[in-house]
Motif scaffolding. Sequence first.
Motif, PDB file in Angstrom:
ATOM      1  N   ALA A 343       0.835  -1.203   0.000  1.00 15.43           N
ATOM      2  CA  ALA A 343       0.000   0.000   0.000  1.00 15.43           C
ATOM      3  C   ALA A 343       0.869   1.252   0.000  1.00 15.43           C
ATOM      4  N   GLY A 346       2.155   2.087  -3.318  1.00 17.05           N
ATOM      5  CA  GLY A 346       1.126   2.800  -4.077  1.00 17.05           C
ATOM      6  C   GLY A 346       0.991   4.248  -3.644  1.00 17.05           C
ATOM      7  N   GLU A 350       1.295   7.549  -6.130  1.00 16.80           N
ATOM      8  CA  GLU A 350       0.217   8.523  -6.353  1.00 16.80           C
ATOM      9  C   GLU A 350       0.720   9.949  -6.158  1.00 16.80           C
ATOM     10  N   LEU A 388      -7.692   4.485  -5.490  1.00 16.42           N
ATOM     11  CA  LEU A 388      -7.104   3.165  -5.263  1.00 16.42           C
ATOM     12  C   LEU A 388      -6.239   3.142  -4.009  1.00 16.42           C
ATOM     13  N   GLU A 391      -8.501   3.187  -1.012  1.00 14.99           N
ATOM     14  CA  GLU A 391      -9.080   1.861  -0.788  1.00 14.99           C
ATOM     15  C   GLU A 391      -8.067   0.930  -0.138  1.00 14.99           C
ATOM     16  N   ASN A 392      -6.817   1.039  -0.563  1.00  9.28           N
ATOM     17  CA  ASN A 392      -5.778   0.193   0.025  1.00  9.28           C
ATOM     18  C   ASN A 392      -5.590   0.446   1.513  1.00  9.28           C
ATOM     19  N   GLU A 426      -5.365  -8.274  -3.229  1.00 12.17           N
ATOM     20  CA  GLU A 426      -6.168  -7.175  -3.775  1.00 12.17           C
ATOM     21  C   GLU A 426      -5.394  -5.860  -3.748  1.00 12.17           C
ATOM     22  N   VAL A 427      -4.634  -5.639  -2.677  1.00 11.54           N
ATOM     23  CA  VAL A 427      -3.795  -4.439  -2.599  1.00 11.54           C
ATOM     24  C   VAL A 427      -2.785  -4.429  -3.744  1.00 11.54           C
ATOM     25  N   ASN A 430      -4.416  -3.372  -6.916  1.00 11.20           N
ATOM     26  CA  ASN A 430      -4.669  -1.927  -6.931  1.00 11.20           C
ATOM     27  C   ASN A 430      -3.392  -1.137  -7.197  1.00 11.20           C
ATOM     28  N   HIS A 433      -2.351  -1.039 -10.784  1.00 15.65           N
ATOM     29  CA  HIS A 433      -3.092  -0.055 -11.566  1.00 15.65           C
ATOM     30  C   HIS A 433      -2.574   1.363 -11.307  1.00 15.65           C
ATOM     31  N   VAL A 434      -2.170   1.636 -10.070  1.00 13.82           N
ATOM     32  CA  VAL A 434      -1.590   2.950  -9.780  1.00 13.82           C
ATOM     33  C   VAL A 434      -0.307   3.142 -10.583  1.00 13.82           C
ATOM     34  N   GLU A 483      -6.060  -0.375 -17.988  1.00 14.53           N
ATOM     35  CA  GLU A 483      -6.224  -1.828 -17.873  1.00 14.53           C
ATOM     36  C   GLU A 483      -5.219  -2.578 -18.738  1.00 14.53           C
TER      37      GLU A 483
END
Length: 495
Positions: A343, A346, A350, A388, A391-392, A426-427, A430, A433-434, A483
């Motif tokens: 996380a 990410g 960001e 994202l 959410e993480n 799941e992290v 995400n 995608h970041v 994607e």
Amino acid sequence: MVYLTGKTLEMEDVKKILWQSEQVAIDSACISSIHHSRSAVEEIVEEQRTVYGINTGFGKFSDVRIEKEDVEELQRNLLVSHACGVGPLFEKDVTKTMMLLRANALVKGYSGIRIEVIQRLLDFVNMDVYPCVPQKGSLGASGDLAPLSHLALPLIGEGDVWYRGVKRSALEALQMLGMAPIRLQAKEGLALINGTQAMTATGVIAYLEAEKLAYDAEKIASITLEGLEGIIDAFDESIHRARGYPEQTACAARIRSYLKDSRLVTTQGEKRVQDAYSLRCIPQVHGATWQTLGYVKEKLIIEMNAATDNPLIVEGGKKVISGGNFHGQPIALAMDFMAIAMAELGNISERRIERLVNPQLNTLPPFLSPAPGLQSGAMIMQYVAAALVSENKTLAHPASVDSIPSSANQEDHVSMGTIGARHALEVVANVRHVYAIEAICAMEATSYRGTENMATATCRWHVQMRKIVSTITEDRMFAKDIEALAAWLKEEKNA
């Protein structure tokens, strides 16, 4: 061929089996111990000695004796009653790894299971038969009971599988393969489901994806440094050796090597004295994630080769001892740690995205737009990255700090490790995608600066990624670009 010994399985073996279709077999050195432990179980049944898991009920029913003629029925009842998972199915890579790891635990010879049952698991691995296993329902102690029950059901011709791209009943798939359902004997049902393989398999896949992404993150961050004319001095070896973390020093060294002939990066005082932390502190933050991944890998490799069922048959069958190796606490803590570390990878990405798109923080076109105002450019891509990473922050809340008693308080402390592993995976998705968003923005920035001035290494990656995502000449549906690039980053061939 990968030979299972119960002691020597490595991450590289898993990668070969998953992504290179390497076949798997039982090492012949294990056969004797498998037979000895099985003989011990058969003696207990024949002599009608009361031993947990062999001729008793389970959990709170451990004091209920099962008659000799009912021992086989007990095994089927165990599987079907425990197969009550819910939610979406595990991905096929996770399910295949689950079967592989369960077989590797069983070949150790502590479980009292027949060799033909282990071989059937490996037949499924080798023939790409994937049991349908719901993701939700494990407490991560007493083993991953619900998911492993779904995993085991197809061995006896029940439940569903994916085979040749179609979801089928297990019985239909067995008929297509020319196989008969196995009739489980004493202890074999429990041996199949009492373990940590759901959380460990999910953790292995999460780790493999995280490891690759951590390397890709450094490459993408290097392109960002060029797009923002970052100061290379912050990566000087002397700075990182002064602190002493090997992972931080190695990260800085890789970035120096990537940017060694760049004409876009700058030196301190050339354009500014210092960069923002999201640029200057890449080795410190990324390096700390590498430290975590090293810890996680160590724990996963131990668990991949562990005997995690109960009871265990030891000393060549002389002892049958009840214990708690099914408790997933070591993996639960490792998974929570990995989710937090990824996380953060990410989070810092960001912040670099913000520096790439915010005209107050750079000398690039506002939001990297080809026509600022008329066209929004990368404006909302930053929103998506922010969503994202937010959410993480909820997914990274430790699952392992929770415990709910079960089985009438007989099982009064559990790990929730499978929840932690699912969240970690799941992290990672995400964060990938970041980084796809950062890569898109960094490519735009370096194109604006002039790709001819990029370092040799970063220019090569720029060219590769441009085959996936074209230059932004006008606004378009950027979801497809994100994607596509995220999928490309995930592919093993890009490692």
